[in-house]
Design a protein around this motif. Structure first.
Motif, PDB file in Angstrom:
ATOM      1  N   LYS A  68      -1.911   8.953   2.747  1.00 21.04           N
ATOM      2  CA  LYS A  68      -0.909   9.746   2.071  1.00 21.04           C
ATOM      3  C   LYS A  68      -1.524  11.098   1.982  1.00 21.04           C
ATOM      4  O   LYS A  68      -2.668  11.361   1.301  1.00 21.04           O
ATOM      5  CB  LYS A  68      -0.726   9.436   0.596  1.00 21.04           C
ATOM      6  N   ASN A 105       5.694  11.377   4.344  1.00 25.27           N
ATOM      7  CA  ASN A 105       4.496  11.746   3.847  1.00 25.27           C
ATOM      8  C   ASN A 105       4.680  13.492   4.350  1.00 25.27           C
ATOM      9  O   ASN A 105       3.978  14.356   3.595  1.00 25.27           O
ATOM     10  CB  ASN A 105       3.232  11.249   4.626  1.00 25.27           C
ATOM     11  N   TYR A 113       7.559   6.015   7.003  1.00 19.93           N
ATOM     12  CA  TYR A 113       6.607   6.543   6.063  1.00 19.93           C
ATOM     13  C   TYR A 113       5.561   7.779   6.418  1.00 19.93           C
ATOM     14  O   TYR A 113       5.477   8.688   5.524  1.00 19.93           O
ATOM     15  CB  TYR A 113       5.672   5.161   6.085  1.00 19.93           C
ATOM     16  N   TYR A 130      -3.089  14.968  11.615  1.00 20.66           N
ATOM     17  CA  TYR A 130      -2.495  13.937  12.089  1.00 20.66           C
ATOM     18  C   TYR A 130      -2.673  13.713  13.821  1.00 20.66           C
ATOM     19  O   TYR A 130      -2.201  12.586  13.897  1.00 20.66           O
ATOM     20  CB  TYR A 130      -0.716  14.567  12.181  1.00 20.66           C
ATOM     21  N   GLN A 159       7.018  15.173   1.971  1.00 17.30           N
ATOM     22  CA  GLN A 159       6.369  15.496   0.955  1.00 17.30           C
ATOM     23  C   GLN A 159       5.326  16.540   0.890  1.00 17.30           C
ATOM     24  O   GLN A 159       5.415  17.660  -0.078  1.00 17.30           O
ATOM     25  CB  GLN A 159       5.949  14.183   0.067  1.00 17.30           C
ATOM     26  N   ALA A 194       1.869   9.455  -5.926  1.00 20.42           N
ATOM     27  CA  ALA A 194       1.812  10.699  -5.372  1.00 20.42           C
ATOM     28  C   ALA A 194       3.025  11.377  -6.020  1.00 20.42           C
ATOM     29  O   ALA A 194       3.333  12.671  -5.923  1.00 20.42           O
ATOM     30  CB  ALA A 194       2.118  10.801  -3.919  1.00 20.42           C
ATOM     31  N   LEU A 227       0.854   4.210  -3.050  1.00 19.91           N
ATOM     32  CA  LEU A 227       0.322   5.309  -2.845  1.00 19.91           C
ATOM     33  C   LEU A 227       1.655   6.516  -3.002  1.00 19.91           C
ATOM     34  O   LEU A 227       1.392   7.489  -3.641  1.00 19.91           O
ATOM     35  CB  LEU A 227      -0.011   5.661  -1.387  1.00 19.91           C
ATOM     36  N   SER A 228       2.932   5.893  -2.661  1.00 16.98           N
ATOM     37  CA  SER A 228       4.071   6.757  -2.925  1.00 16.98           C
ATOM     38  C   SER A 228       4.243   6.938  -4.583  1.00 16.98           C
ATOM     39  O   SER A 228       4.631   8.163  -4.946  1.00 16.98           O
ATOM     40  CB  SER A 228       5.406   6.303  -2.338  1.00 16.98           C
ATOM     41  N   GLY A 234       0.705  -1.338   0.007  1.00 12.84           N
ATOM     42  CA  GLY A 234       0.188  -0.060   0.025  1.00 12.84           C
ATOM     43  C   GLY A 234       0.945   1.412  -0.063  1.00 12.84           C
ATOM     44  O   GLY A 234       0.632   2.267  -0.859  1.00 12.84           O
ATOM     45  N   GLN A 235       1.874   1.184   0.709  1.00 13.61           N
ATOM     46  CA  GLN A 235       2.784   2.323   1.045  1.00 13.61           C
ATOM     47  C   GLN A 235       3.353   2.636  -0.537  1.00 13.61           C
ATOM     48  O   GLN A 235       3.554   3.729  -0.833  1.00 13.61           O
ATOM     49  CB  GLN A 235       3.981   2.146   2.020  1.00 13.61           C
TER      50      GLN A 235
END
Lengths: 206, 261
Positions: A162, B53, B49, B88, B56, A68, A64-65, A60-61
């Motif tokens: 994300k 995020n 991760y 968050y 980014q 994106a 989405l990365s 999943g990561q």
């Protein structure tokens, strides 16, 4: 030879007591085993399912990365999916995604990188997936909109999210109000900043 | 030998006791292995991760909030950070960010003083639509921008030499429009060289300034490379289990428009 010389008739009581204790332990142990035992199903949590959860999380990561990432001066595929969304919730029908409210409305795969990605990585592996767009409204209340729905996740489902920044300049000037109404994503700011949409992907083994 | 009834019973009871001990120790061992496996799998923690995020999203926000010659739109950033903190917080993370001063980048790969001075800006270029280089400070070392073909032969080159002026080699032939503004800015547009090439920078670590290059790659995809200013931003993420603090440099856009050419 008398092996247990200490065990005479008077001490039979001790022997029976010892037997009774052992028998009780066996019975209680058996009952505990039965009570603690659970039926093993494909969705039962175990060491193996933790390993699968880790794999799903990574998958999943990565998905989405990849979506994106923006190329050159263009919006990312993920941002385009949000901006192109018609507000309908789509359900996997076996060979395509159809609107939950109007089954004749199919999701255009050319306009949905998320659906295309799920079709390639999740559907062939029997992985169920929900995709939600989460944003804050002007009262700072969380608004959750369902983009793709495959049912209620199991206990060992994983969730990956994300955040995508949306600007007013990403939307055509005369379409801002229409976008807010259709997608349910409100304008959060008076500046060029529009809102941040958290794309939440939930994956689980069917 | 005299046989006692109790001997058999005792042996049986002892056997049961041993069996129970074996069973208990097996279950305990199994629990230990299961627990250690769970601990090992928890290494796939999502904190990295989350951190990526945040970097980014914040990078995008700062780039969108920046306007050349005006600076950062603080209303934009304030609303963005307020939104991000609330979002968050729902997941159990406490976020805070801190801006440092905006500075002029070096012509290095990262834009930082310690970055690589010799580097490829764009690979497999088919056409150059616009190109702008603006030198702000210069220590006298020859600074060079050049286009190299697949055999590393120079197609055109722009040098900024010790006397503070541009020296052009085959540039007038390779671009329809060449415009030098003062001694520090050069603007070129409509590159006409048909060969596929890489655009490289040499000795970028001693020179500061801005650049923009845009056009089309050999695979017909458009490229748009630019760096106007830079800013360091510090992120703090705190959760019940972790606390991290990261400072990253963010490239801010040149915001060059075609009208300026």
């Amino acid at each position: 030879m008398k092996l247990f010389f200490w065990c005479n008739n008077d001490e039979k009581g001790q022997m029976h007591t010892f037997e009774a204790i052992v028998a009780a332990i066996i019975i209680i142990g058996g009952m505990l085993f039965v009570v603690q035992a659970t039926a093993l199903t494909p969705l039962t949590s175990s060491t193996a399912s933790v390993y699968i959860e880790t794999q799903l999380q990574t998958m999943g990561q990565d998905t989405l990365s990849a979506l994106a990432n923006s190329k050159g001066n263009r919006d990312s595929d993920l941002k385009q999916d949000i901006l192109n969304w018609d507000g309908h919730t789509y359900i996997w029908s076996g060979y395509t995604y159809r609107s939950a409210s109007n089954s004749s409305n199919e999701l255009d795969m050319d306009n949905s990188s998320l659906a295309s990605a799920m079709l390639q990585v999740a559907v062939p592996r029997g992985i169920a997936h929900n995709i939600e767009f989460i944003s804050l409204d002007q009262n700072n209340e969380m608004v959750k909109k369902v983009y793709i729905y495959s049912g209620d996740p199991s206990n060992n489902a994983v969730t990956i999210s994300k955040p995508i920044v949306i600007n007013e300049s990403d939307i055509l000037e005369d379409h801002i109000e229409e976008f807010a109404r259709i997608a349910g994503i409100e304008n959060y700011s008076d500046s060029n900043y529009y809102n941040t949409v958290n794309v939440r992907l939930t994956l689980w083994r069917m | 030998m005299q046989i006692f009834d109790e001997d058999g019973q005792l042996l049986l009871a002892a056997a049961f006791s041993i069996a129970i001990l074996v069973l208990v120790s097996t279950v305990l061992l199994n629990s230990i292995i299961f627990t250690s496996n769970i601990a090992a799998e928890s290494g796939s923690d999502t904190m990295i991760y989350k951190n990526n995020n945040l970097i980014q999203a914040t990078t995008n926000a700062y780039q969108n909030a920046y306007e050349h010659d005006i600076g950062l739109n603080q209303t934009y950033l304030s609303d963005f950070e307020s939104n991000l903190k609330r979002m968050y917080a729902q997941e159990g993370y406490l976020i805070s960010t801190r801006q440092h001063d905006i500075f002029t980048p070096y012509f290095t790969e990262t834009g930082m003083p310690g970055g690589a001075g010799d580097w490829i800006v764009v690979k497999n270029v088919k056409t150059v639509k616009n190109m702008v280089f603006e030198i702000e400070s210069f220590d006298g070392t020859d600074f060079e921008v050049k286009a190299l073909d697949s055999n590393n032969n120079s197609i055109w080159s722009i040098s900024y030499s010790y006397d503070g002026s541009f020296e052009l080699d085959n540039v007038d032939e390779s671009f329809d429009n060449v415009d030098e503004i003062g001694n520090s800015t050069i603007r070129l547009s409509n590159g006409n060289d048909p060969s596929v090439h890489n655009i490289v920078i040499r000795n970028g670590s001693q020179v500061t300034g801005y650049y923009l290059i845009e056009g089309t790659l050999d695979n017909s995809v458009e490229y748009h490379e630019q760096r106007g200013k830079m800013i360091n931003v510090t992120f703090n993420i705190n959760s019940a289990r972790h606390s991290t603090s990261t400072t990253i440099p963010i490239s801010l856009p040149f915001n060059y428009s075609n009208n300026e050419a």
